[in-house]
Structure formats: C-alpha cells, structure tokens
Design a protein around this motif. Sequence first.
Motif, PDB file in Angstrom:
ATOM      1  N   ILE A   1       0.860  -1.187   0.000  1.00  0.00           N
ATOM      2  CA  ILE A   1       0.000   0.000   0.000  1.00  0.00           C
ATOM      3  C   ILE A   1       0.895   1.236   0.000  1.00  0.00           C
ATOM      4  CG2 ILE A   1      -1.739   1.292   1.311  1.00  0.00           C
ATOM      5  CD1 ILE A   1      -2.707  -1.371   2.439  1.00  0.00           C
ATOM      6  N   VAL A   2       0.499   2.241  -0.768  1.00  0.00           N
ATOM      7  CA  VAL A   2       1.238   3.504  -0.798  1.00  0.00           C
ATOM      8  C   VAL A   2       0.500   4.505   0.078  1.00  0.00           C
ATOM      9  CG1 VAL A   2       2.093   5.378  -2.245  1.00  0.00           C
ATOM     10  CG2 VAL A   2       2.146   3.033  -3.090  1.00  0.00           C
ATOM     11  N   PHE A   3       1.243   5.166   0.971  1.00  0.00           N
ATOM     12  CA  PHE A   3       0.680   6.151   1.903  1.00  0.00           C
ATOM     13  C   PHE A   3       1.155   7.539   1.521  1.00  0.00           C
ATOM     14  CE2 PHE A   3       0.836   2.126   4.006  1.00  0.00           C
ATOM     15  CZ  PHE A   3      -0.371   2.054   4.671  1.00  0.00           C
ATOM     16  N   PHE A   4       0.240   8.505   1.628  1.00  0.00           N
ATOM     17  CA  PHE A   4       0.532   9.903   1.342  1.00  0.00           C
ATOM     18  C   PHE A   4       0.208  10.705   2.592  1.00  0.00           C
ATOM     19  CE2 PHE A   4      -0.861   7.782  -2.494  1.00  0.00           C
ATOM     20  CZ  PHE A   4       0.091   8.150  -3.431  1.00  0.00           C
TER      21      PHE A   4
ATOM     22  N   TRP B   1      -4.272   6.636   1.598  1.00  0.00           N
ATOM     23  CA  TRP B   1      -3.591   5.422   1.167  1.00  0.00           C
ATOM     24  C   TRP B   1      -4.276   4.811  -0.045  1.00  0.00           C
ATOM     25  CZ3 TRP B   1      -5.939   5.880   5.967  1.00  0.00           C
ATOM     26  CH2 TRP B   1      -7.098   5.141   6.176  1.00  0.00           C
ATOM     27  N   SER B   2      -3.474   4.032  -0.784  1.00  0.00           N
ATOM     28  CA  SER B   2      -3.943   3.387  -2.011  1.00  0.00           C
ATOM     29  C   SER B   2      -4.570   2.035  -1.704  1.00  0.00           C
ATOM     30  CB  SER B   2      -2.766   3.178  -2.967  1.00  0.00           C
ATOM     31  OG  SER B   2      -1.918   2.139  -2.483  1.00  0.00           O
ATOM     32  N   ASP B   3      -5.037   1.393  -2.746  1.00  0.00           N
ATOM     33  CA  ASP B   3      -5.545   0.028  -2.628  1.00  0.00           C
ATOM     34  C   ASP B   3      -4.349  -0.916  -2.457  1.00  0.00           C
ATOM     35  OD1 ASP B   3      -7.323  -2.065  -2.576  1.00  0.00           O
ATOM     36  OD2 ASP B   3      -7.806  -1.997  -4.703  1.00  0.00           O
ATOM     37  N   LYS B   4      -4.579  -2.067  -1.859  1.00  0.00           N
ATOM     38  CA  LYS B   4      -3.504  -3.042  -1.641  1.00  0.00           C
ATOM     39  C   LYS B   4      -3.072  -3.641  -2.979  1.00  0.00           C
ATOM     40  CE  LYS B   4      -2.111  -6.982   1.131  1.00  0.00           C
ATOM     41  NZ  LYS B   4      -0.753  -6.554   1.113  1.00  0.00           N
TER      42      LYS B   4
END
Length: 143
Positions: free
Chosen positions: A40-43, A59-62
């Motif tokens: 997952i990408v976190f901003f 956060w993005s989708d897994k």
Amino acid sequence: MFYQFDGVTSGCAMQAIQEIPDAAVIELTRAGCVYAWRGIVFFGDVTIAGVRHQDMVYWSDKDAPLSLDPAAEGTVAGSQRLDYGERIMGFVALHNNLLVCTTRGIWQMTVTTDTSSADSPVFYFQKLYSEMASGEACIVYQN
C-alpha cells in the motif's frame, strides 16, 4: 506522478513520468511525504482540491499503488485525519505497524481484522507519543 521501470517514453519531451489517473479523481495534487508498506502507498500532508490538509493520511488500494479512489468497489483505499494542528512529517515501518511522525507526536497505524462490513476501517490509529505542554521533547524534522 509515477515512473515505471522500462516504461515507454511519450509526449514532446519524451518523458517516462506519467500522472496517476486516480489522483485526478480524488483531486490529489501534492503530498508532503510518500511511503510504501505492505503493498500500500501512503501519502501524508496532502493537498486535495487545492486545500492543504497537513494532518491527513491517504492510502492506495492493496497491491494497486495507482488505485486511490476510496469509492471504487472492493478497494481498501481511504484516508484518515489526525488531530488538528499536526503536520505529518513522515512514516516509519516498525514490525506489524506503521508509525506516522508528526510535528506534535507519533501515531501508530495497525491493520484491522474487522471485515464485518464494507465500511469497516482498514487501519486503526492510536496516538503513542504526544508533545509536552511546552513543546519540549517534541519530535521535529530538522531543515
């Protein structure tokens, strides 16, 4: 913006950098910090629709880092606001948790196991460390 290794270059400038399509859907134009953990990408410290939200984690989708739309079916993409006045400085992985370092403390993000409904939160947020009343001993990023 993202870059894919061995990606095809395009456009007049022949660049391999491309815009994230879902960033336009959620109107994400800036992130002060970006971190990838467990697929997952976190901003953090994001600008959404031209408004800066220093205290927001997105956060993005897994296993789908370019999928950011929380309204998409079956996604785990989402967001969480921390306490007002905090500015997210960065993320640190620590075993099964992701720590969110802010100007006023440290938050622990834990993956939840509650899958009882589609509205169940993906992450549980708990404040681990808080600044002293005077601000002494507060974790701060040095410029």
